[in-house]
Motif scaffolding. Structure first.
Motif, PDB file in Angstrom:
ATOM      1  N   CYS A 241      56.074 -15.590 -45.537  1.00 50.02           N
ATOM      2  CA  CYS A 241      55.041 -14.771 -46.190  1.00 50.02           C
ATOM      3  C   CYS A 241      55.644 -13.465 -46.707  1.00 50.02           C
ATOM      4  O   CYS A 241      55.372 -13.044 -47.842  1.00 50.02           O
ATOM      5  CB  CYS A 241      53.914 -14.479 -45.208  1.00 50.02           C
ATOM      6  SG  CYS A 241      52.986 -15.933 -44.675  1.00 50.02           S
ATOM      7  N   SER A 242      56.458 -12.817 -45.872  1.00 49.45           N
ATOM      8  CA  SER A 242      57.080 -11.564 -46.281  1.00 49.45           C
ATOM      9  C   SER A 242      58.054 -11.777 -47.429  1.00 49.45           C
ATOM     10  O   SER A 242      58.139 -10.961 -48.351  1.00 49.45           O
ATOM     11  CB  SER A 242      57.802 -10.938 -45.084  1.00 49.45           C
ATOM     12  OG  SER A 242      58.429  -9.730 -45.438  1.00 49.45           O
ATOM     13  N   LEU A 248      57.420 -11.197 -55.179  1.00 42.46           N
ATOM     14  CA  LEU A 248      56.371 -10.765 -56.101  1.00 42.46           C
ATOM     15  C   LEU A 248      56.483  -9.284 -56.433  1.00 42.46           C
ATOM     16  O   LEU A 248      56.279  -8.874 -57.577  1.00 42.46           O
ATOM     17  CB  LEU A 248      54.993 -11.070 -55.499  1.00 42.46           C
ATOM     18  CG  LEU A 248      54.644 -12.555 -55.350  1.00 42.46           C
ATOM     19  CD1 LEU A 248      53.308 -12.708 -54.638  1.00 42.46           C
ATOM     20  CD2 LEU A 248      54.609 -13.237 -56.711  1.00 42.46           C
ATOM     21  N   VAL A 249      56.819  -8.466 -55.423  1.00 47.38           N
ATOM     22  CA  VAL A 249      56.975  -7.027 -55.669  1.00 47.38           C
ATOM     23  C   VAL A 249      58.166  -6.753 -56.572  1.00 47.38           C
ATOM     24  O   VAL A 249      58.109  -5.903 -57.472  1.00 47.38           O
ATOM     25  CB  VAL A 249      57.129  -6.271 -54.329  1.00 47.38           C
ATOM     26  CG1 VAL A 249      57.589  -4.844 -54.560  1.00 47.38           C
ATOM     27  CG2 VAL A 249      55.811  -6.259 -53.578  1.00 47.38           C
ATOM     28  N   ILE A 264      48.847  -5.307 -51.849  1.00 47.74           N
ATOM     29  CA  ILE A 264      48.707  -6.462 -50.965  1.00 47.74           C
ATOM     30  C   ILE A 264      50.068  -6.943 -50.491  1.00 47.74           C
ATOM     31  O   ILE A 264      50.257  -7.264 -49.302  1.00 47.74           O
ATOM     32  CB  ILE A 264      47.945  -7.595 -51.684  1.00 47.74           C
ATOM     33  CG1 ILE A 264      46.481  -7.167 -51.918  1.00 47.74           C
ATOM     34  CG2 ILE A 264      47.993  -8.885 -50.872  1.00 47.74           C
ATOM     35  CD1 ILE A 264      45.681  -8.151 -52.727  1.00 47.74           C
ATOM     36  N   CYS A 265      51.038  -6.980 -51.400  1.00 46.36           N
ATOM     37  CA  CYS A 265      52.389  -7.403 -51.017  1.00 46.36           C
ATOM     38  C   CYS A 265      53.020  -6.401 -50.048  1.00 46.36           C
ATOM     39  O   CYS A 265      53.689  -6.797 -49.085  1.00 46.36           O
ATOM     40  CB  CYS A 265      53.263  -7.568 -52.254  1.00 46.36           C
ATOM     41  SG  CYS A 265      52.818  -8.990 -53.291  1.00 46.36           S
ATOM     42  N   SER A 266      52.821  -5.116 -50.301  1.00 49.75           N
ATOM     43  CA  SER A 266      53.335  -4.100 -49.372  1.00 49.75           C
ATOM     44  C   SER A 266      52.687  -4.235 -48.005  1.00 49.75           C
ATOM     45  O   SER A 266      53.341  -4.046 -46.971  1.00 49.75           O
ATOM     46  CB  SER A 266      53.084  -2.694 -49.937  1.00 49.75           C
ATOM     47  OG  SER A 266      53.775  -2.508 -51.159  1.00 49.75           O
ATOM     48  N   LEU A 267      51.396  -4.584 -47.985  1.00 48.43           N
ATOM     49  CA  LEU A 267      50.701  -4.793 -46.719  1.00 48.43           C
ATOM     50  C   LEU A 267      51.300  -5.979 -45.962  1.00 48.43           C
ATOM     51  O   LEU A 267      51.532  -5.900 -44.750  1.00 48.43           O
ATOM     52  CB  LEU A 267      49.211  -5.033 -46.982  1.00 48.43           C
ATOM     53  CG  LEU A 267      48.338  -5.302 -45.755  1.00 48.43           C
ATOM     54  CD1 LEU A 267      48.369  -4.110 -44.813  1.00 48.43           C
ATOM     55  CD2 LEU A 267      46.906  -5.614 -46.188  1.00 48.43           C
ATOM     56  N   VAL A 271      53.055  -5.847 -42.343  1.00 49.09           N
ATOM     57  CA  VAL A 271      52.386  -6.507 -41.224  1.00 49.09           C
ATOM     58  C   VAL A 271      53.283  -7.551 -40.555  1.00 49.09           C
ATOM     59  O   VAL A 271      53.322  -7.636 -39.311  1.00 49.09           O
ATOM     60  CB  VAL A 271      51.067  -7.157 -41.702  1.00 49.09           C
ATOM     61  CG1 VAL A 271      50.510  -8.094 -40.644  1.00 49.09           C
ATOM     62  CG2 VAL A 271      50.045  -6.080 -42.033  1.00 49.09           C
ATOM     63  N   CYS A 272      53.993  -8.347 -41.340  1.00 48.21           N
ATOM     64  CA  CYS A 272      54.755  -9.475 -40.775  1.00 48.21           C
ATOM     65  C   CYS A 272      55.786  -9.046 -39.728  1.00 48.21           C
ATOM     66  O   CYS A 272      55.810  -9.604 -38.623  1.00 48.21           O
ATOM     67  CB  CYS A 272      55.404 -10.270 -41.901  1.00 48.21           C
ATOM     68  SG  CYS A 272      54.208 -11.208 -42.885  1.00 48.21           S
TER      69      CYS A 272
END
Length: 301
Positions: A241-242, A248-249, A264-267, A271-272
């Motif tokens: 996921c990360s 994408l970033v 969302i990608c930074s989140l 989080v991961c």
């Protein structure tokens, strides 16, 4: 994006990053405390300390970008990306090292070459860790001379090229650097997937053998398999996921960029690692005991 949504996402990213840094710092502190007490650390703990140290750098960089407004100056962008690539590459290589160590020490394969690796893995780990650091440093070097104008976008979703981003050195195409980063990131990920798959196969074979053995004997090897696989599979899922979020970033296209996607990608990237660091504490008996002792001490004080 409204200011309220922007601030909410920013608070979530900062809070998750702070929790992750606290968990990683706890693992590093326990490792260094054990090293100071015994003057040596088990090989697995050495890898964990290296992994969590790189995560501290990664999450610290993410927090810096979330707390401070984006500044399109050459020095700020360059330092941010160099640290981000260095930390994320080191995290993946250290995780691959942890996976290979678990596979070599816990798996029950009897092939000749596998047994040789099993006997030598403890002596090989320091060399692998040093190699991981060197590869991470080398992979981040091209980002010092990167041309980031092909990645930064203005409000009209066209490439940002202005006088505030003039580089004093000769630059490298952002697209080439992005492809280089993907290549260096995929290699340790493949090592991680292969070693995790071998470990799962070993557990499956060992479980089948147990069904034909005595049921009243406590099987410590199976417990070790299950604990290691919980940690490895959880990290595999979290890192995929990360990894996708990082792609994408970093995607070198202004048409693919938006504030929603970036946040969302930074989140996800914040989080991961936080979740996996917490899982490492909960699945490790020594770390869990150290956490209980710390909480009990804090409660008494």
């Amino acid at each position: 994006m409204s200011d309220s949504v922007h601030k909410t996402l920013q608070v979530i990213i900062v809070s998750q990053g702070t929790v992750g840094m606290a968990a990683s710092a706890f693992i590093v502190a326990v490792g260094y405390a054990d090293w100071a007490k015994r003057k040596k650390l088990p090989t697995c703990d050495v890898i964990l300390v290296c992994l969590c140290s790189s995560r501290l750098l990664l999450q610290g960089t993410i927090l810096h970008s979330a707390l401070l407004p984006k500044m399109y100056q050459w020095e700020v962008i360059r330092v941010h990306y160099v640290l981000l690539v260095l930390a994320s590459t080191a995290c993946l290589w250290f995780a691959a090292c942890l996976s290979m160590f678990y596979c070599a020490k816990i798996s029950t394969f009897t092939q000749r070459y596998f047994l040789l690796i099993k006997l030598r893995v403890v002596r090989m780990v320091p060399q692998i860790l040093l190699g991981s650091v060197l590869v991470s440093l080398i992979s981040s070097l091209p980002f010092i001379w990167m041309d980031y104008s092909g990645h930064l976008c203005n409000s009209t979703r066209s490439f940002l090229r202005n006088a505030t981003f003039d580089s004093p050195v000769k630059t490298i195409s952002y697209f080439k650097g992005f492809i280089m980063f993907l290549t260096l990131a995929v290699i340790p990920l493949l090592f991680f997937v292969v070693s995790s798959t071998l470990l799962i196969a070993s557990l499956w074979r060992h479980t089948k053998e147990m069904r034909h053995g005595a049921a009243d004997n406590k099987d410590l090897r199976t417990d070790a398999h299950i604990t290691a696989i919980k940690s490895l599979i959880s990290f595999l899922m979290l890192y995929i996921c990360s990894f996708v979020a990082e792609i994408l970033v970093g995607m070198p296209s202004c048409q693919a960029r938006s504030r929603w996607k970036d946040y969302i990608c930074s989140l996800v990237i914040a989080v991961c690692p936080s979740i996996h660091s917490i899982l490492l504490i909960l699945l490790n008996v020594r770390l869990k005991l150290a956490l209980k002792n710390m909480l009990f001490y804090m409660k008494c004080c």
